[in-house]
Enzyme design. Structure first.
Site, PDB file in Angstrom:
ATOM      1  N   GLY A  43      34.464  45.467   6.266  1.00 45.96           N
ATOM      2  CA  GLY A  43      34.391  44.017   6.305  1.00 45.96           C
ATOM      3  C   GLY A  43      33.204  43.587   7.145  1.00 45.96           C
ATOM      4  CB  CYS A  44      32.846  40.974   9.722  1.00 44.76           C
ATOM      5  SG  CYS A  44      31.702  40.447  11.015  1.00 44.76           S
ATOM      6  CG  PHE A  45      27.458  43.941   9.499  1.00 42.63           C
ATOM      7  CD1 PHE A  45      27.409  42.704  10.113  1.00 42.63           C
ATOM      8  CD2 PHE A  45      26.503  44.219   8.533  1.00 42.63           C
ATOM      9  CE1 PHE A  45      26.434  41.767   9.803  1.00 42.63           C
ATOM     10  CE2 PHE A  45      25.520  43.290   8.200  1.00 42.63           C
ATOM     11  CZ  PHE A  45      25.480  42.061   8.838  1.00 42.63           C
ATOM     12  CE1 TYR A 188      34.062  36.065  10.811  1.00 46.55           C
ATOM     13  CE2 TYR A 188      34.106  38.039  12.176  1.00 46.55           C
ATOM     14  CZ  TYR A 188      34.156  37.441  10.941  1.00 46.55           C
ATOM     15  OH  TYR A 188      34.322  38.208   9.823  1.00 46.55           O
TER      16      TYR A 188
END
Length: 204
Positions: A43-45, A188
């Site tokens: 997913g989000c790096f 986030y």
């Protein structure tokens, strides 16, 4: 299930370690390199980078793109879709301090293994989870870990096992994001529900 999370991951390591005695003997006969690399998409790096950097034996983690059809991709093109690239991390580690099997364990316990559309609040092809083995030994270890967990959960898991391809580092502002932008990163990660979902799947 929460109480079983750590036990399951420990068993995964044991299963991986026993997949190939011949390979293990061969590895012992060879001098171990001081550094090795591995590639994972989770997913989000930003989050994947932060998760791996906490592990003893990990030397460096770089955010980037891999597995796609275009050369020299950038964040805008990958996020828009159509390039085939994953957001991924290149993990450089010391094999004498952390084994590839342990990296696989860190991968699994930091992804939602049931989400085929992406990871957590991020959806789309670039946010899918995947393991990118660089050789036959790593491929067998990755497959063994997946097969064991599929047997444990009694259902198919979404992360793919994809042959390692060219890794393109992401733009500078993506690197070390959790350290350079701690408030934005925590906001986030919290809003994305990542840790809540991981606890629901794996336990604390």
């Amino acid at each position: 299930m929460k109480k079983l999370g750590l036990m399951v991951l420990g068993l995964v390591l044991a299963i991986i370690a026993g997949t190939s005695m011949v390979a293990a003997r061969s590895e012992r006969a060879q001098p171990k390199p001081e550094r090795a690399t591995a590639i994972f998409a989770m997913g989000c790096f930003w989050c994947a980078e932060a998760d791996f950097e906490k592990a003893p034996g990990v030397i460096n983690v770089v955010s980037g793109y891999t597995g796609g059809r275009t050369k020299n991709p950038d964040y805008e093109s990958v996020s828009a879709g159509g390039t085939g690239h994953y957001e991924a991390v290149l993990v450089t580690y010391d094999p004498s301090k952390i084994r590839y099997a342990q990296l696989l364990s860190l991968f699994w316990k930091n992804v939602d293994p049931f989400d085929a559309e992406g990871q957590f609040c991020d959806k789309g092809e670039s946010y899918r989870a995947a393991i990118f083995p660089g050789n036959e030994s790593e491929r067998k270890a990755a497959e063994a870990s997946r097969d064991y967990l599929e047997g444990f959960f009694k259902r198919a898991l979404a992360p793919r096992i994809v042959p390692r391809a060219t890794f393109y580092p992401a733009e500078d502002y993506h690197q070390d994001y959790s350290r350079n932008n701690p408030l934005r990163y925590r906001y986030y990660r919290s809003r994305c529900g990542r840790d809540e979902r991981l606890e629901a799947v794996w336990g604390k």
